[in-house]
Design a protein around this motif. Sequence first.
Motif, short mmCIF file in Angstrom:
data_model
loop_
_atom_site.label_atom_id
_atom_site.label_comp_id
_atom_site.label_asym_id
_atom_site.label_seq_id
_atom_site.Cartn_x
_atom_site.Cartn_y
_atom_site.Cartn_z
N ALA A 21 6.70 8.54 1.26
CA ALA A 21 6.23 7.26 1.86
C ALA A 21 5.33 7.46 3.30
O ALA A 21 4.19 6.99 3.48
CB ALA A 21 7.36 6.37 2.51
N GLY A 23 2.39 9.31 5.20
CA GLY A 23 1.36 10.12 4.69
C GLY A 23 0.27 9.46 5.35
O GLY A 23 0.11 8.87 6.33
N LEU A 24 -0.86 9.77 4.67
CA LEU A 24 -2.16 9.14 5.15
C LEU A 24 -2.29 7.68 5.29
O LEU A 24 -2.83 7.06 5.98
CB LEU A 24 -3.26 9.56 4.37
N ASN A 26 -0.03 5.92 6.46
CA ASN A 26 0.55 5.55 7.95
C ASN A 26 -0.36 5.96 8.94
O ASN A 26 -0.75 5.29 10.03
CB ASN A 26 2.01 6.16 8.27
N TYR A 107 -7.12 10.46 -2.41
CA TYR A 107 -5.98 10.95 -1.24
C TYR A 107 -6.35 12.44 -0.81
O TYR A 107 -6.43 12.90 0.38
CB TYR A 107 -4.75 10.89 -1.81
N PHE A 228 1.64 0.33 -0.98
CA PHE A 228 0.97 2.08 -0.98
C PHE A 228 1.86 2.90 -0.05
O PHE A 228 2.08 4.00 -0.32
CB PHE A 228 -0.41 1.71 -0.35
N THR A 229 2.27 2.05 1.22
CA THR A 229 2.80 2.94 2.20
C THR A 229 4.42 3.40 1.79
O THR A 229 4.75 4.32 2.02
CB THR A 229 2.80 2.44 3.68
N LEU A 230 4.96 2.58 1.15
CA LEU A 230 6.26 2.85 0.68
C LEU A 230 6.11 3.72 -0.79
O LEU A 230 7.17 3.86 -1.21
CB LEU A 230 7.02 1.64 0.44
N SER A 231 5.02 3.94 -1.22
CA SER A 231 4.81 4.81 -2.42
C SER A 231 5.29 4.13 -3.72
O SER A 231 5.71 4.57 -4.70
CB SER A 231 5.64 6.10 -2.42
N SER A 325 4.44 13.61 -4.30
CA SER A 325 5.07 12.80 -4.92
C SER A 325 4.38 11.91 -5.85
O SER A 325 4.65 11.13 -6.73
CB SER A 325 5.79 11.74 -3.91
N ILE A 326 2.80 12.08 -5.51
CA ILE A 326 2.06 11.23 -6.40
C ILE A 326 1.60 12.00 -7.95
O ILE A 326 1.73 11.33 -9.03
CB ILE A 326 0.54 11.17 -5.90
N1 PHE Z 1 2.82 6.35 0.83
C1 PHE Z 1 2.12 7.54 0.83
C2 PHE Z 1 1.23 7.27 2.18
O1 PHE Z 1 1.59 6.26 3.09
C3 PHE Z 1 0.85 7.39 -0.46
C4 PHE Z 1 1.28 7.01 -1.72
C5 PHE Z 1 1.19 6.07 -2.44
C6 PHE Z 1 2.38 8.01 -2.29
C7 PHE Z 1 1.58 5.81 -3.85
C8 PHE Z 1 2.67 7.89 -3.36
C9 PHE Z 1 2.42 6.77 -4.28
O2 PHE Z 1 0.50 8.01 2.42
#
Ligand code: PHE
Length: 477
Positions: A21, A23-24, A26, A107, A228-231, A325-326
């Motif tokens: 979660a 990452g970039l 945030n 990313y 996006f932020t919680l993946s 995780s992606i």
């Molecule tokens: N959550 C990650 C971030 O905030 C990006 C991400 C998106 C990771 C989707 C996994 C799936 O940077």
Amino acid sequence: MQNNNIWSHRWTFILAAVGSAVGLGNLWKFPYITGEYGGGAFVLVYLITIFLIGVPVFMAEAMLGRKSRKSPVDGVTKLARENGASPLWGSVGIMGAFTGVLILSFYSVIAGWAIHYFVRFASGALVGIDADAAGAELGALFASAGSLTIYHTIFMLATMLIIGLGVHKGLERGVNVLLPLLFVMLFVVAIYAAMNGDFAAAASFLFTFDLSKLSLEGWLAALGHAFFTLSLGMGSIFVYGSYMSSESSLAKTAVTVALLDTAVALVAGLAIFSLIFGNGLEASQGPGLLFVSLPLAFAEMPGSAFFGAFFMLLVLFAALSSSISILEPIVAFFVSRGRSRVLTTLVCGAGVWLVGMLTVLSFNHWAGFTPLYDWTLFDIFDKLTSKVTLPLGGVMLSLFAAWVLTKDALVAQIPNATVRQIWVLLARFVAPLGVTFVMLTALNVPQLWALVAAIAFVGAVSVLQLIASGRRRDSQV
Ligand code: PHE
């Protein structure tokens, strides 16, 4: 632990999910889109979405992974079969795989910028830099397809190395080392920023909630960013959930991850905007916010080379624990079909790398190539994933978990009756209706409308099949 596919420790799932979660999203994206959409009101919509929609969708995704113990495509298909629903539901996993390729492709390029700035800070090249020079620094980086390619390649190789090593050696060791380090580093930088910048201005920018200032597009951006932020919505939490032990509480886990992720975004936002306002800089300067403003903000301060490099390292660590995780859901799909993990990682990584070259070129040679509106290929990948496929994928997984699984299955996954009832309400109605409402009001873009209509059609067909298949299911929860 005996089972090779379960995390060694229960808390490793939380660590891994937080690593995914945070990452970039945030550190780079949250501050810059908050700046673009005007601050407080955007933050408010984002926070509401995280807790009202993000948490239940997170629980749905982790639950489906844990119940099926498979990668997203196979997991959803298997659960659909077992419950007499249409195997078409597996298409959510396929959409997730495509989304993952697109997200990781850009990313990695953005994470590459952090490698560049790490090197430049560490070498002392950015000490005493002024506004023009900081702009020129980023401009020169963007103009150089060669440099962007090299950094993008380094970041993809690092991601592939961890994924190639596998769940135990790679993922666990990765998050165990990277995460605690990340929190310590963020804490140091935040204190530094609060002492040296304009903390009061940053706080009032982020927390003055004036909803009338938020455009419809801003609503959708805030909603999409929560996914996006919680993946959520593409299988990361699904696949991590498939390695999660059956005993841990889904609700506690989801709330913990959401709280930590939000805390990091807000602390990063406060730190960055303290520095921005303390130096009289613009909040709304787009994707360059982190990379133009921080060097500038750090420039006049003592120890700038050290603090700057330190912060970029933090960005890189966070990006790496997300990028793995992606890639993992896609690799897990092939590994479960008996392919070698190393070979699969190489092939998938190379594919993503190639798509990433389109983002590299979007910043220079192909900057004028805007097939849709004034959007470059990078803009299209970013908007298509955050604003369309992630929310749709998340909602479909949430609908699937809450409508298709039997009551017995839900009781086993969420033993506490009150928590389960609240979750069912949120996952069946609040999340899908909330997302649909915001999408339909905000998307006045014809092409996106067409796409949404097409995906909604597939969804409707699946639901009809599901009903027509007349399976025995106890819908009373
Ligand atoms: N959550 C990650 C971030 O905030 C990006 C991400 C998106 C990771 C989707 C996994 C799936 O940077």
